[in-house]
Scaffold this active site. Structure first.
Site, short mmCIF file in Angstrom:
data_model
loop_
_atom_site.label_atom_id
_atom_site.label_comp_id
_atom_site.label_asym_id
_atom_site.label_seq_id
_atom_site.Cartn_x
_atom_site.Cartn_y
_atom_site.Cartn_z
N GLY A 18 0.77 -1.24 0.00
CA GLY A 18 0.00 0.00 0.00
C GLY A 18 0.80 1.29 0.00
O GLY A 18 0.33 2.31 0.52
N SER A 19 1.98 1.29 -0.64
CA SER A 19 2.74 2.55 -0.63
C SER A 19 2.08 3.60 -1.54
O SER A 19 2.06 4.79 -1.20
CB SER A 19 4.21 2.33 -1.02
OG SER A 19 4.34 2.03 -2.39
N ARG A 71 -15.78 -15.32 -8.94
CA ARG A 71 -15.42 -13.89 -9.06
C ARG A 71 -16.64 -12.99 -8.93
O ARG A 71 -16.58 -11.91 -8.35
CB ARG A 71 -14.74 -13.62 -10.40
CG ARG A 71 -13.33 -14.18 -10.47
CD ARG A 71 -12.62 -13.76 -11.76
NE ARG A 71 -11.42 -14.55 -11.94
CZ ARG A 71 -10.26 -14.34 -11.34
NH1 ARG A 71 -10.12 -13.30 -10.54
NH2 ARG A 71 -9.23 -15.13 -11.54
N MET A 96 -4.20 -7.03 -7.02
CA MET A 96 -3.73 -8.08 -7.92
C MET A 96 -4.81 -9.13 -8.17
O MET A 96 -4.53 -10.32 -8.27
CB MET A 96 -2.46 -8.73 -7.35
CG MET A 96 -1.34 -7.75 -7.05
SD MET A 96 -0.90 -6.67 -8.44
CE MET A 96 0.31 -7.69 -9.25
N ARG A 97 -6.05 -8.69 -8.27
CA ARG A 97 -7.15 -9.63 -8.49
C ARG A 97 -7.91 -9.17 -9.73
O ARG A 97 -8.22 -7.98 -9.86
CB ARG A 97 -8.06 -9.59 -7.26
CG ARG A 97 -9.22 -10.52 -7.31
CD ARG A 97 -8.95 -11.78 -6.53
NE ARG A 97 -9.96 -12.77 -6.88
CZ ARG A 97 -9.68 -14.04 -7.13
NH1 ARG A 97 -8.46 -14.48 -7.05
NH2 ARG A 97 -10.64 -14.87 -7.46
N LEU A 99 -10.96 -8.45 -11.97
CA LEU A 99 -12.37 -8.13 -11.73
C LEU A 99 -13.20 -8.62 -12.91
O LEU A 99 -12.69 -8.67 -14.05
CB LEU A 99 -12.52 -6.62 -11.55
CG LEU A 99 -11.79 -6.05 -10.32
CD1 LEU A 99 -11.57 -4.55 -10.45
CD2 LEU A 99 -12.57 -6.36 -9.04
N HIS A 115 0.10 1.03 -13.31
CA HIS A 115 0.84 -0.14 -13.78
C HIS A 115 2.32 0.24 -13.88
O HIS A 115 2.65 1.31 -14.40
CB HIS A 115 0.30 -0.58 -15.14
CG HIS A 115 0.97 -1.81 -15.67
ND1 HIS A 115 0.70 -3.07 -15.16
CD2 HIS A 115 1.94 -1.98 -16.60
CE1 HIS A 115 1.46 -3.96 -15.79
NE2 HIS A 115 2.22 -3.32 -16.66
N GLU A 180 5.82 6.65 -9.22
CA GLU A 180 4.42 6.24 -9.01
C GLU A 180 3.79 7.11 -7.93
O GLU A 180 2.64 7.54 -8.05
CB GLU A 180 4.34 4.76 -8.58
CG GLU A 180 4.73 3.80 -9.68
CD GLU A 180 4.41 2.34 -9.33
OE1 GLU A 180 3.33 2.09 -8.75
OE2 GLU A 180 5.23 1.46 -9.64
C1 GAR Z 1 3.09 -0.91 -7.64
O1 GAR Z 1 4.37 -0.91 -8.22
C2 GAR Z 1 2.03 -0.95 -8.71
O2 GAR Z 1 2.36 -0.23 -9.86
C3 GAR Z 1 1.96 -2.42 -9.01
O3 GAR Z 1 2.07 -3.04 -7.74
C4 GAR Z 1 2.85 -2.21 -6.88
C5 GAR Z 1 2.07 -1.99 -5.61
O4 GAR Z 1 2.85 -1.35 -4.65
N1 GAR Z 1 0.74 -2.77 -9.64
C6 GAR Z 1 0.62 -3.76 -10.51
O5 GAR Z 1 1.55 -4.48 -10.84
C7 GAR Z 1 -0.78 -3.94 -11.08
N2 GAR Z 1 -0.78 -4.90 -12.12
P1 GAR Z 1 2.18 -0.65 -3.42
O6 GAR Z 1 1.25 -1.68 -2.76
O7 GAR Z 1 3.33 -0.30 -2.53
O8 GAR Z 1 1.40 0.55 -3.90
#
Ligand code: GAR
Length: 219
Positions: A18-19, A71, A96-97, A99, A115, A180
């Site tokens: 969750g950053s 789902r 990561m699920r 929908l 992404h 990000e």
């Molecule tokens: C992030 O790098 C995001 O871009 C990626 O997961 C990470 C989550 O980090 N998302 C994906 O790969 C989606 N397909 P976080 O939990 O620290 O925000």
């Protein structure tokens, strides 16, 4: 005295640390930011981000996908939580699920994802490893509207970073995640503030965004 902005009510969906969620919660606290994070949901009860959200005073709930037979029923449980909180926009942040198409279509134009690549390159997982393998010299991250096809929705915002000689997946992902955390709050502000909207499968930008390109971060 300036008129306070009307803040859109946003739910963040996570599966992990969750950053990105934290950067959005912090952005949402500014009085002039056009969105506020009012709910965090995770499909994984062990997601570290749930505690980080609670520490920030945001209601955070796990809806364990393993407890549902399919789902569609998991998505219905999500929908019930979103309805209960009066959510207007959904932000996927490391969710990561997959929908269902029905859920995605019900939220068309009101759900975004981040992404970790410069889409349309490197859809799917292991994006940093694949960028290194491909030998690209620019990499980055993309915020896009969510459509049923994975990582294929219209692009709202992108940030680019260099790929340096000697990089490995860890150094590269560390460089991308910094961007990000800047890009996602900028992209959400653009959408919640009316500077970008989904229109017939394309993103329509305001004149101000066309002039400033505030949602393009580059070297
Ligand atoms: C992030 O790098 C995001 O871009 C990626 O997961 C990470 C989550 O980090 N998302 C994906 O790969 C989606 N397909 P976080 O939990 O620290 O925000």
């Amino acid at each position: 005295m300036s008129t306070p902005v009307t803040k859109k009510r946003v739910a963040i969906l996570i599966s992990g640390r969750g950053s990105n969620m934290v950067s959005l919660i912090e952005a949402g606290r500014a009085p002039d930011y056009p969105a506020e994070i009012v709910l965090v949901l995770s499909n994984r009860p062990d997601a570290a981000g749930l505690d980080r959200a609670r520490e920030a005073g945001i209601p955070a709930r796990a809806i364990d996908h393993k407890a549902f037979p399919d789902r569609a029923r998991f998505d219905a449980a999500l929908q019930a939580e979103l309805d209960g909180a009066g959510i207007e926009l959904i932000v996927l942040a490391g969710f990561m699920r997959i929908l269902t198409d029905a859920f995605v279509e019900a939220w068309a134009g009101r759900m975004i994802n981040i992404h970790p690549s410069l889409l349309p390159l490197f859809k799917g997982t292991h994006t940093h490893e694949r960028a290194l393998e491909a030998g690209v010299r620019l990499h980055g991250c993309t915020v896009h509207y969510v459509v049923p096809e994975l990582d294929a929705g219209p692009i709202v915002a992108q940030a680019a970073v260099p790929v340096l000689p000697g990089d490995d997946a860890d150094t590269l992902s560390a460089r991308v995640i910094v961007q990000e955390h800047r890009l996602y709050p900028a992209a959400l502000a653009l959408i919640a503030g009316g500077g970008a909207a989904l229109d017939g499968g394309r993103v329509r930008f305001s004149a101000q965004e066309r002039d400033t390109g505030a949602a393009i971060l580059s070297l």
